[in-house]
Design a protein around this motif. Structure first.
Motif, short mmCIF file in Angstrom:
data_model
loop_
_atom_site.label_atom_id
_atom_site.label_comp_id
_atom_site.label_asym_id
_atom_site.label_seq_id
_atom_site.Cartn_x
_atom_site.Cartn_y
_atom_site.Cartn_z
N THR A 1 36.31 11.64 52.59
CA THR A 1 35.82 12.48 53.69
C THR A 1 34.99 11.69 54.69
OG1 THR A 1 33.74 13.09 52.58
CG2 THR A 1 35.68 14.40 52.06
N SER B 1 39.66 22.17 63.40
CA SER B 1 38.23 21.94 63.32
C SER B 1 37.59 22.83 62.27
CB SER B 1 37.57 22.22 64.68
OG SER B 1 38.11 21.38 65.68
N SER B 2 36.62 22.29 61.57
CA SER B 2 35.87 23.07 60.60
C SER B 2 34.63 23.68 61.27
CB SER B 2 35.42 22.19 59.43
OG SER B 2 34.50 21.20 59.87
N THR C 1 28.28 16.25 57.69
CA THR C 1 29.15 16.39 58.85
C THR C 1 29.88 15.09 59.14
OG1 THR C 1 27.44 15.70 60.43
CG2 THR C 1 27.51 18.04 59.84
N ASP D 1 32.28 20.92 62.18
CA ASP D 1 32.68 20.19 63.38
C ASP D 1 32.18 20.89 64.64
OD1 ASP D 1 34.02 18.35 61.80
OD2 ASP D 1 35.94 19.39 61.97
#
Length: 225
Positions: A34, A122-123, A201, A126
């Motif tokens: 990640t 996008s999360s 993030t 994000d």
């Protein structure tokens, strides 16, 4: 109010730094897959280059400006430049970099929140972090307004004493900035909160410097027969 000031600017900084260091180490150790920027350039390239360059160059200038400006002891530069001159330089350089970063960041935020393809990939993290960064940049530019009212550098010295006191584990450092304008305090609080959010993030990619690239072995790529 004195207790709240001590909590936010005397205790919270250590909590934020602890989360930053421990959280970043844990993510690198447990979730290296990640650890990436998760670029969306392939999804939509329109205005991507100019927005990215403006944002990243502006943020880098601001980051290192804050780092050097806050953590450099007064005696190290007083024989070259006065606090007032240093503050004026910070306003000019930081103002230009801030405008660059907020324009680029605003373009990137708008693209991420409105472009269907980018939005779909996008999360929540994000979207959240780009919006927070734009707000932080706006607050940084707003601090110029109260700063213009005291160009002698006195307030800047308070922030330097506070930041250096945090890193040297001094007691009562929150008192240095107890009476500064609320815009400064909001800017500092949000900056510390960004430290807390950092390990969770895409911001972690800031720590990835491709040093091994310069010493890697050559790769021979051949077409299929």
């Amino acid at each position: 109010m004195s207790y709240l000031n001590t909590l936010i600017f005397g205790i919270y900084p250590y909590i934020a730094l602890a989360v930053l260091v421990i959280g970043t180490w844990a993510r690198y150790d447990q979730g290296q897959f990640t650890w990436r920027a998760q670029s969306s350039q392939m999804l939509r390239k329109k205005n991507m280059v100019i927005a990215s360059v403006l944002f990243h160059v502006g943020v880098l200038v601001i980051f290192f400006g804050h780092l050097v400006g806050l953590l450099t002891p007064h005696w190290a530069y007083e024989w070259i430049i006065t606090p007032g001159q240093k503050q004026v330089m910070a306003i000019v350089v930081g103002g230009i970099a801030g405008v660059m970063a907020i324009i680029g960041g605003g373009m990137l935020a708008w693209r991420r929140l409105t472009d269907p393809r980018v939005k779909a990939s996008s999360s929540f993290a994000d979207n959240m972090i780009i919006v927070i960064l734009v707000i932080q940049l706006a607050l940084g530019l707003l601090t110029i307004l109260p700063t213009l009212g005291h160009l002698d550098g006195s307030t800047m010295l308070k922030f330097s004493a506070w930041a250096q006191g945090i890193f040297t584990l001094q007691g009562g450092v929150a008192d240095y900035i107890a009476d500064v304008h609320w815009i400064y305090k909001t800017h500092i609080f949000l900056g510390l909160t960004i430290f807390v959010l950092f390990p969770f993030t895409r911001l972690v990619h800031m720590l990835s410097v491709p040093v091994e690239y310069f010493g890697r072995k050559y790769q021979v790529v051949r077409k299929r027969a």
